[in-house]
Design a protein around this motif. Structure first.
Motif, mmCIF file in Angstrom:
data_model
loop_
_atom_site.group_PDB
_atom_site.id
_atom_site.type_symbol
_atom_site.label_atom_id
_atom_site.label_comp_id
_atom_site.label_asym_id
_atom_site.label_seq_id
_atom_site.Cartn_x
_atom_site.Cartn_y
_atom_site.Cartn_z
ATOM 1 N N ASP A 1 0.798 -1.229 0.000
ATOM 2 C CA ASP A 1 0.000 0.000 0.000
ATOM 3 C C ASP A 1 0.833 1.283 0.000
ATOM 4 O OD1 ASP A 1 -2.513 1.326 0.060
ATOM 5 O OD2 ASP A 1 -2.172 1.780 2.188
ATOM 6 N N GLY A 2 2.164 1.170 0.140
ATOM 7 C CA GLY A 2 3.009 2.368 0.234
ATOM 8 C C GLY A 2 2.990 3.204 -1.036
ATOM 9 N N ASN A 3 3.168 2.560 -2.186
ATOM 10 C CA ASN A 3 3.145 3.298 -3.456
ATOM 11 C C ASN A 3 1.830 4.048 -3.626
ATOM 12 O OD1 ASN A 3 5.682 2.584 -4.413
ATOM 13 N ND2 ASN A 3 4.957 0.772 -5.502
ATOM 14 N N LYS A 4 0.744 3.413 -3.193
ATOM 15 C CA LYS A 4 -0.588 3.974 -3.401
ATOM 16 C C LYS A 4 -0.892 5.097 -2.415
ATOM 17 C CE LYS A 4 -3.278 0.613 -4.548
ATOM 18 N NZ LYS A 4 -3.921 -0.578 -3.982
ATOM 19 N N SER A 5 -0.743 4.805 -1.129
ATOM 20 C CA SER A 5 -1.210 5.764 -0.120
ATOM 21 C C SER A 5 -0.115 6.662 0.435
ATOM 22 C CB SER A 5 -1.848 5.017 1.050
ATOM 23 O OG SER A 5 -2.851 4.162 0.574
ATOM 24 N N GLY A 6 1.153 6.356 0.110
ATOM 25 C CA GLY A 6 2.229 7.142 0.722
ATOM 26 C C GLY A 6 2.488 6.666 2.134
ATOM 27 N N LEU A 7 3.473 7.290 2.802
ATOM 28 C CA LEU A 7 3.888 6.777 4.101
ATOM 29 C C LEU A 7 3.310 7.492 5.325
ATOM 30 C CD1 LEU A 7 7.657 5.979 3.425
ATOM 31 C CD2 LEU A 7 5.644 4.591 2.983
ATOM 32 N N PRO A 8 2.754 8.705 5.203
ATOM 33 C CA PRO A 8 2.394 9.439 6.424
ATOM 34 C C PRO A 8 1.477 8.688 7.386
ATOM 35 C CG PRO A 8 2.311 10.888 4.539
ATOM 36 C CD PRO A 8 2.547 9.508 4.008
ATOM 37 N N SER A 9 0.545 7.889 6.859
ATOM 38 C CA SER A 9 -0.396 7.247 7.779
ATOM 39 C C SER A 9 0.116 5.908 8.288
ATOM 40 C CB SER A 9 -1.723 7.044 7.041
ATOM 41 O OG SER A 9 -1.480 6.227 5.906
ATOM 42 N N GLN A 10 1.353 5.532 7.919
ATOM 43 C CA GLN A 10 1.869 4.211 8.287
ATOM 44 C C GLN A 10 2.709 4.272 9.556
ATOM 45 O OE1 GLN A 10 0.787 1.851 6.473
ATOM 46 N NE2 GLN A 10 0.451 2.644 4.404
ATOM 47 N N LYS A 11 2.820 3.125 10.195
ATOM 48 C CA LYS A 11 3.775 3.007 11.301
ATOM 49 C C LYS A 11 5.180 3.182 10.728
ATOM 50 C CE LYS A 11 1.729 -0.921 13.793
ATOM 51 N NZ LYS A 11 2.048 -2.299 14.178
ATOM 52 N N PRO A 12 6.130 3.732 11.508
ATOM 53 C CA PRO A 12 7.507 3.836 10.990
ATOM 54 C C PRO A 12 8.082 2.450 10.684
ATOM 55 C CG PRO A 12 7.222 5.174 12.962
ATOM 56 C CD PRO A 12 5.971 4.355 12.828
ATOM 57 N N LEU A 13 8.675 2.339 9.497
ATOM 58 C CA LEU A 13 9.307 1.080 9.091
ATOM 59 C C LEU A 13 10.718 1.036 9.654
ATOM 60 C CD1 LEU A 13 8.167 1.426 5.444
ATOM 61 C CD2 LEU A 13 7.589 -0.528 6.855
ATOM 62 N N ARG A 14 11.219 -0.147 9.933
ATOM 63 C CA ARG A 14 12.574 -0.284 10.473
ATOM 64 C C ARG A 14 13.370 -1.261 9.609
ATOM 65 N NH1 ARG A 14 13.877 3.374 14.351
ATOM 66 N NH2 ARG A 14 14.606 1.929 15.961
ATOM 67 N N ILE A 15 14.592 -0.847 9.271
ATOM 68 C CA ILE A 15 15.501 -1.673 8.467
ATOM 69 C C ILE A 15 16.786 -1.853 9.277
ATOM 70 C CG2 ILE A 15 16.716 -1.889 6.246
ATOM 71 C CD1 ILE A 15 13.904 -1.361 5.512
ATOM 72 N N TYR A 16 17.341 -3.056 9.259
ATOM 73 C CA TYR A 16 18.491 -3.380 10.112
ATOM 74 C C TYR A 16 19.731 -3.660 9.260
ATOM 75 C CZ TYR A 16 14.489 -3.813 13.098
ATOM 76 O OH TYR A 16 13.319 -3.534 13.755
ATOM 77 N N ALA A 17 20.871 -3.085 9.694
ATOM 78 C CA ALA A 17 22.156 -3.308 9.011
ATOM 79 C C ALA A 17 23.260 -2.944 9.994
ATOM 80 C CB ALA A 17 22.272 -2.422 7.768
ATOM 81 N N SER A 18 24.479 -3.365 9.690
ATOM 82 C CA SER A 18 25.604 -2.966 10.538
ATOM 83 C C SER A 18 26.144 -1.633 10.036
ATOM 84 C CB SER A 18 26.709 -4.019 10.501
ATOM 85 O OG SER A 18 27.503 -3.841 9.350
ATOM 86 N N ALA A 19 27.157 -1.113 10.735
ATOM 87 C CA ALA A 19 27.772 0.144 10.284
ATOM 88 C C ALA A 19 28.736 -0.104 9.132
ATOM 89 C CB ALA A 19 28.508 0.802 11.450
ATOM 90 N N GLU A 20 28.961 -1.374 8.757
ATOM 91 C CA GLU A 20 29.940 -1.697 7.715
ATOM 92 C C GLU A 20 29.357 -1.632 6.310
ATOM 93 O OE1 GLU A 20 33.173 -2.303 8.242
ATOM 94 O OE2 GLU A 20 32.963 -2.064 10.402
ATOM 95 N N VAL A 21 28.040 -1.480 6.199
ATOM 96 C CA VAL A 21 27.437 -1.508 4.861
ATOM 97 C C VAL A 21 27.743 -0.213 4.104
ATOM 98 C CG1 VAL A 21 25.592 -3.124 5.464
ATOM 99 C CG2 VAL A 21 25.169 -0.645 5.628
ATOM 100 N N HIS A 22 27.621 -0.293 2.801
ATOM 101 C CA HIS A 22 27.948 0.808 1.887
ATOM 102 C C HIS A 22 26.932 1.943 2.020
ATOM 103 C CE1 HIS A 22 28.300 2.568 -2.253
ATOM 104 N NE2 HIS A 22 29.572 2.254 -2.070
ATOM 105 N N THR A 23 27.350 3.151 1.688
ATOM 106 C CA THR A 23 26.449 4.304 1.804
ATOM 107 C C THR A 23 25.268 4.242 0.823
ATOM 108 O OG1 THR A 23 27.961 5.448 0.321
ATOM 109 C CG2 THR A 23 28.166 5.952 2.660
ATOM 110 N N SER A 24 25.343 3.336 -0.168
ATOM 111 C CA SER A 24 24.181 3.193 -1.054
ATOM 112 C C SER A 24 22.965 2.700 -0.259
ATOM 113 C CB SER A 24 24.493 2.234 -2.211
ATOM 114 O OG SER A 24 24.929 0.986 -1.721
#
Ligand code: PLP
Length: 469
Positions: free
Chosen positions: A159-182
């Motif tokens: 539903d993100g593409n359709k409704s946008g993010l404002p009404s959604q719970k904050p999403l969380r993504i996990y990674a270490s500090a070693e990953v690339h800036t991309s």
């Protein structure tokens, strides 16, 4: 210039290219120009009258070439390689001459069907299981963006593409500090927000994300009403070659139903050698994997291989079909523009076809094994030298070290001076990074035409210039 003039100048360019490569060792690796020097030689405005191609080529040699850093130089030990092989360059010439826009199957069926076959050849070469489907992206950054968007859409029940993010719970993504800036930039662009990229501490000599800390972070986020969406792991991080324990972190990700992406942009190419596959053990369970044949293998920029287990998740996120892009009457075909953010696509698969046939997997494996062996031997020479220390052990052909003569203080400044002196000297090119707060020198060998002698030269030049500081 007309196509009828092309044979003459095309032959000129082919001779020029062969001569350029034959004389690379005589050139300083890093451009020795000052900022603004090249721009000062370019007129401020474009010409009104056509100019002869002879003049343009002469200016190319006179103005442009002195301002080039030679990425194909066999003593380029900076960053990561960006290898061009003559066979793939030849393919690129043919691609440019035809310049098809390969966004849909029908806009060049050969490009699409070649891409499907080449990605499957590569999948087999890397030892990835059959469930993976590949697509060629322009860069690892684009592949990672596509993966992050897929994480987002899947977590939001599409539903993100359709409704946008404002009404959604904050999403969380996990990674270490070693990953690339991309990865950071993909999170920004996807609208998830840098504050929701959760950095998991690392452990062990390979600086892998700590799976216990990962699990604790996900549980805390859930309890706080946030929405864990995805995990991004790395095999061969850019700074020092950090490798997450893919099997262990995927165990945690699977428990919480996260979408998983593995960034192996540099190190992934080495997986054509079975003996290195321990570094990404468990990768067969990832949802998405990216590696760059344009780095180490020799398909020159740009050709990034993106493998996903569910193309449906990717196309559900990225495909859009206005009437002008519909291909009526062609059933069961793939339109690869539905697998990526940009619509337009070049016929990149041809480069992979030429490369894999011209050198064979044995030839490419041999090249990578040599680079790894020679780099590791160089690391041992520095380890044995009283004035140098190895800071991070080799991961494949990448290690970091410092010049640390007895009694020297301010090693950060000393090593930065050494890097600058080396690059001004021009016989080799090398860069620095920061690890655990220390400025260290980074070495990687991976150039297509590098020899054992080139790597030995690096030792001689570094010890000679260090002694002169
Ligand atoms: C080089 C690199 C990237 C970026 O690759 P592009 O194809 O230039 O976008 C991403 N991740 C890692 C680990 C890299 O080494």
């Amino acid at each position: 210039m007309r196509w009828s003039d092309f044979p003459k100048w095309g032959k000129w360019a082919a001779d020029w290219a062969a001569n350029y490569h034959a004389t690379l060792r005589d050139r300083p690796v890093r451009a020795q120009t000052k900022p603004g020097e090249i721009a000062a030689q370019l007129p401020a405005s474009p010409p009104d009258a056509p100019q002869p191609i002879e003049d343009i080529l002469a200016d190319f040699e006179r103005i442009v070439m002195p301002g080039m850093t030679h990425w194909q130089h066999p003593r380029f030990f900076a960053y990561f390689p960006s290898n061009a092989s003559p066979a793939a360059v030849l393919a690129d010439n043919l691609i440019a001459a035809t310049s098809a826009q390969c966004m849909l199957w029908q806009t060049s069926p050969a490009a699409t069907e070649m891409e499907t076959r080449m990605m499957d050849w590569l999948r087999q070469a890397l030892g990835l299981p059959q469930g993976f489907h590949g697509v060629i992206q322009d860069s690892a950054s684009s592949a990672t963006l596509a993966a992050v968007l897929t994480m987002r859409e899947r977590a939001l029940n599409w539903d993100g593409n359709k409704s946008g993010l404002p009404s959604q719970k904050p999403l969380r993504i996990y990674a270490s500090a070693e990953v690339h800036t991309s990865i950071d930039r993909a999170i920004w662009i996807a609208g998830i927000g840098e504050a929701n990229l959760v950095r998991i501490p690392t452990t062990g000599p390979l600086r892998s994300m700590d799976p216990v800390a990962l699990k604790a972070a996900i549980e805390a986020d859930r309890a706080a009403g946030l929405l864990p969406a995805g995990l991004i792991a790395c095999t061969g991080g850019t700074g020092t070659g950090a490798c997450d324990d893919i099997a262990a972190v995927l165990d945690v990700a699977e428990e919480f139903n996260l979408y998983t992406h593995v960034d192996a942009a540099w190190a992934g190419s080495a997986m054509i050698c079975p003996e290195f596959r321990d570094l990404w053990q468990g990768v067969d369970r990832a949802d998405s994997v990216v590696l760059n044949p344009h780095k180490w293998l020799g398909t020159q920029f740009d050709l990034s291989a993106h493998f996903v287990r569910s193309p449906e998740d990717l196309t559900r996120t990225l495909a859009i079909q206005p009437e002008y892009l519909k291909t009526h009457g062609a059933d069961g075909i793939i339109n690869y523009s539905e697998w990526s953010v940009p619509l337009g696509r070049r016929f990149r698969a041809l480069k992979l076809w030429f490369l894999l046939r011209a050198y064979g997997l044995d030839g490419l494996r041999n090249m990578i094994r040599n680079h790894v062996t020679w780099s590791q031997a160089l690391a041992e020479k520095f380890r044995a030298h009283p004035d140098f220390e190895i800071v991070t052990d080799p991961v494949l052909s990448l290690f970091t070290f410092r010049f640390a003569p007895q009694g020297a203080d301010n090693l950060d400044d000393l090593n930065l001076s050494l890097v600058n002196a080396l690059n001004n000297d021009g016989r080799i090119y090398i860069t620095q990074t920061r690890t655990d707060g220390k400025l260290v020198i980074r070495f990687q060998a991976g150039q297509f035409d590098a020899t054992e002698d080139d790597i030995a030269t690096a030792y001689d030049v570094i010890t000679e210039i260090a002694a002169s500081l």
